[in-house]
Scaffold this motif. Structure first.
Motif, PDB file in Angstrom:
ATOM      1  N   GLU A   1       0.836  -1.197   0.000  1.00  0.00           N
ATOM      2  CA  GLU A   1       0.000   0.000   0.000  1.00  0.00           C
ATOM      3  C   GLU A   1       0.878   1.257   0.000  1.00  0.00           C
ATOM      4  N   PHE A   2       1.890   1.272   0.836  1.00  0.00           N
ATOM      5  CA  PHE A   2       2.806   2.406   0.892  1.00  0.00           C
ATOM      6  C   PHE A   2       3.477   2.643  -0.460  1.00  0.00           C
ATOM      7  N   LEU A   3       3.927   1.567  -1.091  1.00  0.00           N
ATOM      8  CA  LEU A   3       4.640   1.694  -2.363  1.00  0.00           C
ATOM      9  C   LEU A   3       3.761   2.205  -3.495  1.00  0.00           C
ATOM     10  N   THR A   4       2.451   2.004  -3.379  1.00  0.00           N
ATOM     11  CA  THR A   4       1.546   2.459  -4.442  1.00  0.00           C
ATOM     12  C   THR A   4       0.921   3.818  -4.164  1.00  0.00           C
ATOM     13  N   ARG A   5       1.215   4.404  -3.012  1.00  0.00           N
ATOM     14  CA  ARG A   5       0.640   5.706  -2.646  1.00  0.00           C
ATOM     15  C   ARG A   5       1.737   6.758  -2.514  1.00  0.00           C
ATOM     16  N   PRO A   6       1.977   7.511  -3.568  1.00  0.00           N
ATOM     17  CA  PRO A   6       3.035   8.528  -3.503  1.00  0.00           C
ATOM     18  C   PRO A   6       2.814   9.577  -2.415  1.00  0.00           C
ATOM     19  N   SER A   7       1.563   9.809  -2.029  1.00  0.00           N
ATOM     20  CA  SER A   7       1.290  10.825  -1.020  1.00  0.00           C
ATOM     21  C   SER A   7       1.527  10.332   0.412  1.00  0.00           C
ATOM     22  N   GLN A   8       1.679   9.027   0.611  1.00  0.00           N
ATOM     23  CA  GLN A   8       1.914   8.484   1.952  1.00  0.00           C
ATOM     24  C   GLN A   8       3.403   8.639   2.281  1.00  0.00           C
ATOM     25  N   PRO A   9       3.749   9.421   3.305  1.00  0.00           N
ATOM     26  CA  PRO A   9       5.159   9.718   3.572  1.00  0.00           C
ATOM     27  C   PRO A   9       5.954   8.558   4.171  1.00  0.00           C
ATOM     28  N   ASN A  10       5.279   7.642   4.909  1.00  0.00           N
ATOM     29  CA  ASN A  10       6.025   6.544   5.533  1.00  0.00           C
ATOM     30  C   ASN A  10       5.072   5.442   5.972  1.00  0.00           C
ATOM     31  N   VAL A  11       5.670   4.323   6.378  1.00  0.00           N
ATOM     32  CA  VAL A  11       4.928   3.191   6.925  1.00  0.00           C
ATOM     33  C   VAL A  11       5.796   2.545   8.001  1.00  0.00           C
TER      34      VAL A  11
ATOM     35  N   VAL B   1      14.165 -13.567  12.515  1.00  0.00           N
ATOM     36  CA  VAL B   1      14.291 -12.413  13.390  1.00  0.00           C
ATOM     37  C   VAL B   1      13.039 -11.573  13.218  1.00  0.00           C
ATOM     38  N   ARG B   2      12.223 -11.477  14.272  1.00  0.00           N
ATOM     39  CA  ARG B   2      11.035 -10.629  14.197  1.00  0.00           C
ATOM     40  C   ARG B   2      11.462  -9.224  14.566  1.00  0.00           C
ATOM     41  N   GLN B   3      11.409  -8.349  13.592  1.00  0.00           N
ATOM     42  CA  GLN B   3      11.817  -6.985  13.826  1.00  0.00           C
ATOM     43  C   GLN B   3      10.607  -6.207  14.332  1.00  0.00           C
ATOM     44  N   PRO B   4      10.717  -5.671  15.539  1.00  0.00           N
ATOM     45  CA  PRO B   4       9.576  -5.000  16.138  1.00  0.00           C
ATOM     46  C   PRO B   4       9.089  -3.812  15.329  1.00  0.00           C
ATOM     47  N   ALA B   5       9.982  -3.200  14.549  1.00  0.00           N
ATOM     48  CA  ALA B   5       9.534  -2.076  13.735  1.00  0.00           C
ATOM     49  C   ALA B   5      10.419  -1.926  12.510  1.00  0.00           C
ATOM     50  N   LEU B   6       9.798  -2.051  11.364  1.00  0.00           N
ATOM     51  CA  LEU B   6      10.442  -1.686  10.116  1.00  0.00           C
ATOM     52  C   LEU B   6       9.800  -0.374   9.717  1.00  0.00           C
ATOM     53  N   HIS B   7      10.590   0.648   9.568  1.00  0.00           N
ATOM     54  CA  HIS B   7      10.064   1.969   9.214  1.00  0.00           C
ATOM     55  C   HIS B   7      10.619   2.307   7.837  1.00  0.00           C
ATOM     56  N   VAL B   8       9.729   2.578   6.877  1.00  0.00           N
ATOM     57  CA  VAL B   8      10.148   2.942   5.525  1.00  0.00           C
ATOM     58  C   VAL B   8       9.599   4.331   5.231  1.00  0.00           C
ATOM     59  N   ALA B   9      10.463   5.196   4.728  1.00  0.00           N
ATOM     60  CA  ALA B   9      10.056   6.563   4.404  1.00  0.00           C
ATOM     61  C   ALA B   9      10.470   6.903   2.982  1.00  0.00           C
ATOM     62  N   ALA B  10       9.729   7.802   2.367  1.00  0.00           N
ATOM     63  CA  ALA B  10      10.027   8.274   1.027  1.00  0.00           C
ATOM     64  C   ALA B  10      10.960   9.473   1.108  1.00  0.00           C
ATOM     65  N   ALA B  11      11.887   9.563   0.175  1.00  0.00           N
ATOM     66  CA  ALA B  11      12.782  10.717   0.095  1.00  0.00           C
ATOM     67  C   ALA B  11      12.554  11.401  -1.249  1.00  0.00           C
ATOM     68  N   LEU B  12      12.357  12.700  -1.198  1.00  0.00           N
ATOM     69  CA  LEU B  12      12.081  13.458  -2.415  1.00  0.00           C
ATOM     70  C   LEU B  12      13.334  14.167  -2.911  1.00  0.00           C
ATOM     71  N   ASP B  13      13.442  14.280  -4.232  1.00  0.00           N
ATOM     72  CA  ASP B  13      14.473  15.098  -4.854  1.00  0.00           C
ATOM     73  C   ASP B  13      13.960  16.532  -4.772  1.00  0.00           C
ATOM     74  N   ARG B  14      14.536  17.322  -3.906  1.00  0.00           N
ATOM     75  CA  ARG B  14      14.037  18.682  -3.671  1.00  0.00           C
ATOM     76  C   ARG B  14      14.091  19.551  -4.932  1.00  0.00           C
ATOM     77  N   ARG B  15      15.022  19.271  -5.805  1.00  0.00           N
ATOM     78  CA  ARG B  15      15.143  20.083  -7.013  1.00  0.00           C
ATOM     79  C   ARG B  15      13.979  19.844  -7.964  1.00  0.00           C
ATOM     80  N   GLN B  16      13.503  18.602  -8.045  1.00  0.00           N
ATOM     81  CA  GLN B  16      12.457  18.271  -9.000  1.00  0.00           C
ATOM     82  C   GLN B  16      11.152  17.854  -8.338  1.00  0.00           C
ATOM     83  N   GLY B  17      11.143  17.720  -7.011  1.00  0.00           N
ATOM     84  CA  GLY B  17       9.930  17.353  -6.294  1.00  0.00           C
ATOM     85  C   GLY B  17       9.447  15.947  -6.586  1.00  0.00           C
ATOM     86  N   GLN B  18      10.344  15.069  -7.021  1.00  0.00           N
ATOM     87  CA  GLN B  18       9.956  13.700  -7.356  1.00  0.00           C
ATOM     88  C   GLN B  18      10.593  12.712  -6.400  1.00  0.00           C
TER      89      GLN B  18
END
Length: 139
Positions: free
Chosen positions: A78-88, A102-119
């Motif tokens: 869901e996160f990967l298909t929603r560009p407007s979602q900043p993290n999961v 290994v059960r990882q209690p928290a995997l946190h994934v965030a999107a990083a934008l290219d500030r020059r192009q906003g992508q």
């Protein structure tokens, strides 16, 4: 352990140095194609048992192997298909290179934008070490 030989020279030097010095398991993935890894921190290698040359260029799904991870995978998709979602953030079962689950209690994934192009151009994953390993003198 050095990360310099396994990363694209296109990544900013400050980012590569941050990963090199981080005590936290970090993975950086391309936002294009299959979201292949472009950089991992030494702490990621210590936690997973995988050296950068084993994982850079591959999707981090390799860490899940045959674990069901039904809900975490759905949340990540869901996160990967929603560009407007900043993290999961989700718990997830991964495997070290030695086949230990290994059960990882928290995997946190965030999107990083290219500030020059906003992508969107990169995704950052932070893997938290399991509590038992931290208490045993881990990272």
């Amino acid at each position: 352990m050095s990360i310099g030989m396994c990363v694209s020279s296109e990544l900013p030097k400050a980012l590569r140095e941050y990963f090199e010095q981080s005590r936290v398991a970090l993975a950086l993935a391309s936002a294009e194609g299959d979201n292949h890894l472009v950089l991992v921190s030494p702490a990621f290698s210590r936690l997973t048992g995988y050296e950068p040359e084993d994982v850079v260029g591959r999707n981090c799904r390799l860490l899940q192997r045959d674990a069901a991870n039904v809900e975490p995978r759905a949340r990540l998709r869901e996160f990967l298909t929603r560009p407007s979602q900043p993290n999961v953030r989700t718990p997830i079962v991964n495997f070290s290179q030695g086949r230990d689950a290994v059960r990882q209690p928290a995997l946190h994934v965030a999107a990083a934008l290219d500030r020059r192009q906003g992508q969107l151009y990169l995704r950052v994953a932070v893997r938290r070490e399991p509590v038992a390993a931290r208490n045993a003198g881990g990272i």
